[in-house]
Design a protein around this motif. Structure first.
Motif, PDB file in Angstrom:
ATOM      1  N   UNK A  73      39.619 -39.797 -27.111  1.00 44.76           N
ATOM      2  CA  UNK A  73      38.213 -40.191 -27.277  1.00 44.76           C
ATOM      3  C   UNK A  73      38.079 -41.698 -27.449  1.00 44.76           C
ATOM      4  N   UNK A  74      39.041 -42.306 -28.125  1.00 42.54           N
ATOM      5  CA  UNK A  74      39.024 -43.757 -28.292  1.00 42.54           C
ATOM      6  C   UNK A  74      39.143 -44.453 -26.948  1.00 42.54           C
ATOM      7  N   UNK A  75      40.053 -43.953 -26.115  1.00 46.57           N
ATOM      8  CA  UNK A  75      40.241 -44.553 -24.792  1.00 46.57           C
ATOM      9  C   UNK A  75      39.022 -44.330 -23.903  1.00 46.57           C
ATOM     10  N   UNK A  76      38.481 -43.121 -23.928  1.00 47.12           N
ATOM     11  CA  UNK A  76      37.317 -42.804 -23.104  1.00 47.12           C
ATOM     12  C   UNK A  76      36.096 -43.594 -23.553  1.00 47.12           C
ATOM     13  N   UNK A  77      36.032 -43.912 -24.857  1.00 44.03           N
ATOM     14  CA  UNK A  77      34.923 -44.718 -25.352  1.00 44.03           C
ATOM     15  C   UNK A  77      34.880 -46.078 -24.712  1.00 44.03           C
ATOM     16  N   UNK A  78      36.052 -46.639 -24.440  1.00 41.76           N
ATOM     17  CA  UNK A  78      36.105 -47.962 -23.807  1.00 41.76           C
ATOM     18  C   UNK A  78      35.971 -47.878 -22.290  1.00 41.76           C
ATOM     19  N   UNK A  79      36.236 -46.680 -21.743  1.00 41.73           N
ATOM     20  CA  UNK A  79      36.163 -46.542 -20.283  1.00 41.73           C
ATOM     21  C   UNK A  79      34.737 -46.310 -19.791  1.00 41.73           C
ATOM     22  N   UNK A  80      33.876 -45.752 -20.659  1.00 41.19           N
ATOM     23  CA  UNK A  80      32.506 -45.457 -20.246  1.00 41.19           C
ATOM     24  C   UNK A  80      32.364 -44.144 -19.517  1.00 41.19           C
ATOM     25  N   UNK A  81      33.432 -43.327 -19.492  1.00 38.93           N
ATOM     26  CA  UNK A  81      33.383 -42.029 -18.806  1.00 38.93           C
ATOM     27  C   UNK A  81      32.733 -41.012 -19.741  1.00 38.93           C
ATOM     28  N   UNK A  82      31.403 -40.992 -19.761  1.00 40.50           N
ATOM     29  CA  UNK A  82      30.670 -40.155 -20.701  1.00 40.50           C
ATOM     30  C   UNK A  82      30.921 -38.672 -20.455  1.00 40.50           C
ATOM     31  N   UNK A  83      30.899 -38.268 -19.209  1.00 42.64           N
ATOM     32  CA  UNK A  83      31.032 -36.845 -18.894  1.00 42.64           C
ATOM     33  C   UNK A  83      32.379 -36.308 -19.376  1.00 42.64           C
TER      34      UNK A  83
END
Length: 541
Positions: free
Chosen positions: A403-413
């Motif tokens: 979730x930390x990594x995805x938070x920075x990636x912007x991949x909301x879905x």
């Protein structure tokens, strides 16, 4: 004699009708206890029944001891119940058997029913409660023992001190220390070592030092020195730990070196000291063990010493007994993965994982975190799926890294999918860190309304942390609608966290930056959040 010879002796004794075969049975049962030979023990039990000796208290106690040593608590209980004339040894053996099996309630019942109790009886129960993480019950028994006039010995004190060590308050430990000093001749070096360890774990270094100094120099053993070094190192007093290490007048063992290396490894500013100590250890011909390497790799991870970490890894593979503590050793392998991940070398971390003979959730979570640290989100997600294929279920740490990594990636879905899957597919409980990561993910995508709904639907809606995360998300947005929302969020954050300055700093920065867009920010009315509701139907729309 071996099992075959023992069986021959049993048959011979039965056929010849030996009048007093007790010495033979006694010898064979003692052998069973030491070898834990359950099969032979059962044959002896059957032979005792045929010979009519099962009711003999002495032999029954040996039989009872054999079953408890073999972990057969039900068989032991049957033997105990069949003893017509139980003595204190019968009760002590049964207490020890129940305690070893974790049946403390039954052990306590046997103890209470004993007409006579010896010091061993008290020690067995006090130690059992202490080792089982129930220090209060252990100490209540210790004080009851003293009130009943039963004199404690070194074993009693060691168990009571162990119980005090696991408690938050040091006052009980000081009382036990006082009792130790009042019992002349009972303050053995083992008890004093336990006291040093207790004071060190409670950060009472001066009391640990006084206890160490009170031990006669000629009586101090290597454990005394190790305990004192550990007390210093555990509390960040590395120079004093090193001075004690240098002053040690006994041969240092692996534990001594590991204590110093572990102390340096936990230091933010002296991690390199762990590498120096490892080199000194090698020069003096002391073989490192798994604990040594775990501490050294942790030190390398803490200071991002990739070159040194690789050197230690190579040294590990060439060290004596490398197969016992190389990457085939689970904890060492996990520490190597963590070291490479902290240094940004996720490829080497992955190679290490695949060379390990066994892998746990810690191994896979460390690899996922290593890919996240290296900024390789695709590999992190791939490792997550490989983890499932390996039959290992993720835990809260695994999802937090993703979730930390995805938070920075912007991949909301994808981030939302992982957040929901964590609870609904794996039965894990969302923590506040998972919520903050998800709020940050939605905020970075400009989905402030959805992020607010997630906060309001969570069990953390009355805590300031998620509202601070939401306020940060509002600050990063530049449209008037979001700026207006930031006023409500800011008021909530301030209301829930008036004692700290961080909400005021965020509010000030947000409003000062956005005043040209929203002049009325300072006068927004406060709207308290509604009561928390279950997070089950929140969606992206």
């Amino acid at each position: 004699m071996d099992e075959k010879e023992a069986m021959i002796a049993l048959r011979w004794a039965e056929r010849c009708g030996i009048q007093d075969a007790s010495p033979l049975y006694s010898s064979l049962l003692r052998q069973c206890c030491s070898s834990r030979s359950l099969r032979l023990g059962k044959l002896i039990h059957s032979s005792l029944q045929r010979a009519g000796l099962e009711s003999d208290t002495f032999l029954a106690n040996l039989l009872l001891h054999m079953y408890t040593e073999c972990g057969r608590i039900r068989d032991a209980c049957s033997v105990f119940d069949a003893i017509a004339r139980k003595n204190v040894f019968s009760g002590n053996l049964m207490i020890a058997g129940y305690a070893r099996a974790g049946h403390l309630r039954e052990a306590r019942m046997v103890f209470e029913e004993m007409p006579q109790k010896s010091t061993v009886s008290w020690n067995s129960l006090i130690g059992a409660f202490s080792r089982s993480g129930r220090p209060i019950e252990s100490l209540v028994l210790f004080w009851t023992m003293n009130l009943e006039g039963v004199r404690p010995n070194s074993v009693t004190f060691m168990a009571a001190i162990e119980a005090c060590t696991s408690m938050e308050e040091i006052s009980h430990g000081r009382f036990v220390h006082a009792v130790v000093l009042s019992c002349e001749g009972e303050a053995s070096v083992g008890v004093m070592n336990a006291l040093i360890n207790m004071y060190g774990k409670h950060s009472r270094v001066s009391e640990a030092r006084k206890t160490f100094a009170s031990i006669c120099k000629s009586h101090r053993d290597v454990i005394s020195w190790n305990s004192m070094i550990s007390a210093y190192a555990r509390n960040g007093r590395l120079q004093e730990a090193k001075n004690t290490f240098d002053a040690m007048d006994l041969d240092r063992n692996t534990v001594t070196w590991n204590t110093m290396i572990g102390g340096y490894a936990q230091s933010e500013s002296a991690g390199a000291g762990a590498l120096i100590m490892l080199a000194m250890m090698d020069q003096q011909g002391i073989h490192p063990n798994a604990c040594t390497f775990i501490s050294v790799f942790d030190a390398c991870a803490r200071i991002s010493a990739l070159r040194q970490g690789r050197l230690v890894h190579s040294f590990l593979l060439e060290a004596p007994g490398a197969e016992d503590h190389s990457q085939h050793h689970l904890e060492v392998g996990n520490s190597i993965i963590h070291m490479y991940g902290s240094c940004g070398c996720s490829a080497e971390a992955e190679k290490t994982l695949h060379r390990m003979q066994s892998r746990t959730v810690v191994s896979w979570s460390s690899l996922v975190a290593a890919h996240v640290q290296a900024g390789d989100l695709s590999s992190a997600v791939t490792s997550f799926h490989k983890m499932a294929m390996d039959g290992v279920l993720p835990n809260e740490v695994t999802f937090l890294a993703l979730l930390s990594a995805l938070g920075h990636s912007g991949d909301v879905k994808r981030g939302w999918s992982f957040f929901i899957s964590m609870h609904h597919d794996y039965g894990l409980v969302w923590g506040i860190d998972h919520l903050v990561c998800t709020v940050d993910l939605f905020g970075r995508a400009g989905l402030i309304e959805q992020a607010e709904r997630i906060v309001l639907s969570s069990s953390f809606a009355r805590l300031p942390v998620p509202w601070m995360a939401l306020l940060s998300a509002c600050k990063s947005s530049r449209n008037p609608g979001t700026i207006e929302k930031s006023g409500t969020v800011a008021r909530t954050a301030l209301e829930l966290n008036t004692a700290k300055s961080s909400p005021y700093v965020l509010v000030s920065n947000a409003f000062l930056d956005d005043l040209p867009y929203f002049p009325g920010a300072r006068t927004l009315p406060y709207q308290p959040p509604p009561p928390a509701a279950p997070l089950v139907k929140t969606h992206l729309g």
